[in-house]
Design a protein around this motif. Structure first.
Motif, mmCIF file in Angstrom:
data_model
loop_
_atom_site.group_PDB
_atom_site.id
_atom_site.type_symbol
_atom_site.label_atom_id
_atom_site.label_comp_id
_atom_site.label_asym_id
_atom_site.label_seq_id
_atom_site.Cartn_x
_atom_site.Cartn_y
_atom_site.Cartn_z
ATOM 1 N N GLU A 8 0.841 -1.195 0.000
ATOM 2 C CA GLU A 8 0.000 0.000 0.000
ATOM 3 C C GLU A 8 0.878 1.247 0.000
ATOM 4 O O GLU A 8 2.099 1.168 -0.040
ATOM 5 N N ASP A 9 0.253 2.397 0.066
ATOM 6 C CA ASP A 9 0.982 3.661 0.009
ATOM 7 C C ASP A 9 1.477 4.100 1.380
ATOM 8 O O ASP A 9 1.264 5.236 1.798
ATOM 9 N N GLN A 50 16.581 5.280 6.462
ATOM 10 C CA GLN A 50 15.158 5.222 6.122
ATOM 11 C C GLN A 50 14.964 5.243 4.604
ATOM 12 O O GLN A 50 14.155 4.493 4.065
ATOM 13 N N ASN A 51 15.708 6.082 3.908
ATOM 14 C CA ASN A 51 15.589 6.145 2.445
ATOM 15 C C ASN A 51 16.007 4.840 1.782
ATOM 16 O O ASN A 51 15.382 4.393 0.809
ATOM 17 N N GLU A 58 10.033 -0.259 -1.822
ATOM 18 C CA GLU A 58 9.458 0.201 -3.093
ATOM 19 C C GLU A 58 9.755 -0.811 -4.205
ATOM 20 O O GLU A 58 8.898 -1.100 -5.034
ATOM 21 N N ALA A 59 10.968 -1.355 -4.218
ATOM 22 C CA ALA A 59 11.314 -2.378 -5.221
ATOM 23 C C ALA A 59 10.429 -3.606 -5.045
ATOM 24 O O ALA A 59 9.952 -4.182 -6.034
ATOM 25 N N TYR A 60 10.179 -3.997 -3.807
ATOM 26 C CA TYR A 60 9.289 -5.130 -3.540
ATOM 27 C C TYR A 60 7.873 -4.810 -4.002
ATOM 28 O O TYR A 60 7.237 -5.618 -4.679
ATOM 29 N N LYS A 61 7.408 -3.618 -3.659
ATOM 30 C CA LYS A 61 6.056 -3.199 -4.038
ATOM 31 C C LYS A 61 5.877 -3.209 -5.555
ATOM 32 O O LYS A 61 4.848 -3.640 -6.063
ATOM 33 N N CYS A 62 6.892 -2.759 -6.275
ATOM 34 C CA CYS A 62 6.822 -2.665 -7.736
ATOM 35 C C CYS A 62 7.278 -3.949 -8.430
ATOM 36 O O CYS A 62 7.418 -3.975 -9.652
ATOM 37 N N LYS A 63 7.513 -4.986 -7.633
ATOM 38 C CA LYS A 63 7.917 -6.297 -8.153
ATOM 39 C C LYS A 63 9.187 -6.214 -8.983
ATOM 40 O O LYS A 63 9.328 -6.883 -10.004
ATOM 41 N N LYS A 66 14.442 -8.317 -10.001
ATOM 42 C CA LYS A 66 15.817 -8.320 -10.503
ATOM 43 C C LYS A 66 16.692 -7.405 -9.647
ATOM 44 O O LYS A 66 17.824 -7.755 -9.321
ATOM 45 N N GLN A 67 16.161 -6.240 -9.281
ATOM 46 C CA GLN A 67 16.911 -5.313 -8.420
ATOM 47 C C GLN A 67 17.182 -5.934 -7.050
ATOM 48 O O GLN A 67 18.267 -5.802 -6.495
ATOM 49 N N LEU A 68 16.163 -6.604 -6.501
ATOM 50 C CA LEU A 68 16.324 -7.240 -5.192
ATOM 51 C C LEU A 68 17.334 -8.384 -5.262
ATOM 52 O O LEU A 68 18.135 -8.562 -4.340
ATOM 53 N N LEU A 69 17.316 -9.132 -6.345
ATOM 54 C CA LEU A 69 18.286 -10.206 -6.524
ATOM 55 C C LEU A 69 19.698 -9.633 -6.643
ATOM 56 O O LEU A 69 20.654 -10.198 -6.081
#
Length: 93
Positions: A8-9, A50-51, A58-63, A66-69
Motif C-alpha cells: 500500500e501507500d 530510512q531512504n 518500493e522495489a518489492y512493491k513494484c515487483k 531483478k533489483q532485489l536479486l
C-alpha cells in the motif's frame, strides 16, 4: 496477519518503523547517547537508512525482483566475511 501493508501507500511509515528496529534501537543509538555521534550525524544517518529501506520496500512493491536479486548477490560479495547473524527478537523494539 495481512502483509499487504508493504504494497500500500505507506512505504514511509513502514521504512520508518524498520529503521527504528534495525538502526536506532541498538548500537548506533548507544554511540549517539555516549556522545560519539552528534545530533546532526544522527539526523543524516537516520534519513539515509530510512531512504535505503524505503528503496527496498518500493522495489518489492513494484515487483522489481531483478533489483532485489542484485542487492542480495552484492551482499554475498561484500558482506561475506561478516559474522553470522544472531536475530534480534522483535519484542526488543
Amino acid at each position: 496477519m495481512d502483509l499487504n501493508f508493504l504494497l500500500e501507500d505507506n512505504i514511509n511509515d513502514a521504512s520508518r518503523a524498520l529503521a527504528h528496529m534495525v538502526f536506532r534501537n541498538g548500537a548506533v543509538e548507544d554511540l549517539h547517547v555516549a556522545g560519539k555521534l552528534s545530533q546532526e550525524d544522527m539526523e543524516l544517518l537516520n534519513k539515509d537508512v530510512q531512504n535505503r529501506i524505503a528503496g527496498i520496500l518500493e522495489a518489492y512493491k513494484c515487483k522489481e525482483y531483478k533489483q532485489l536479486l542484485m542487492l542480495y548477490t552484492a551482499s554475498k560479495l561484500y558482506g561475506s566475511k561478516w559474522d553470522k547473524c544472531n536475530p534480534t527478537p522483535l519484542n526488543k523494539f
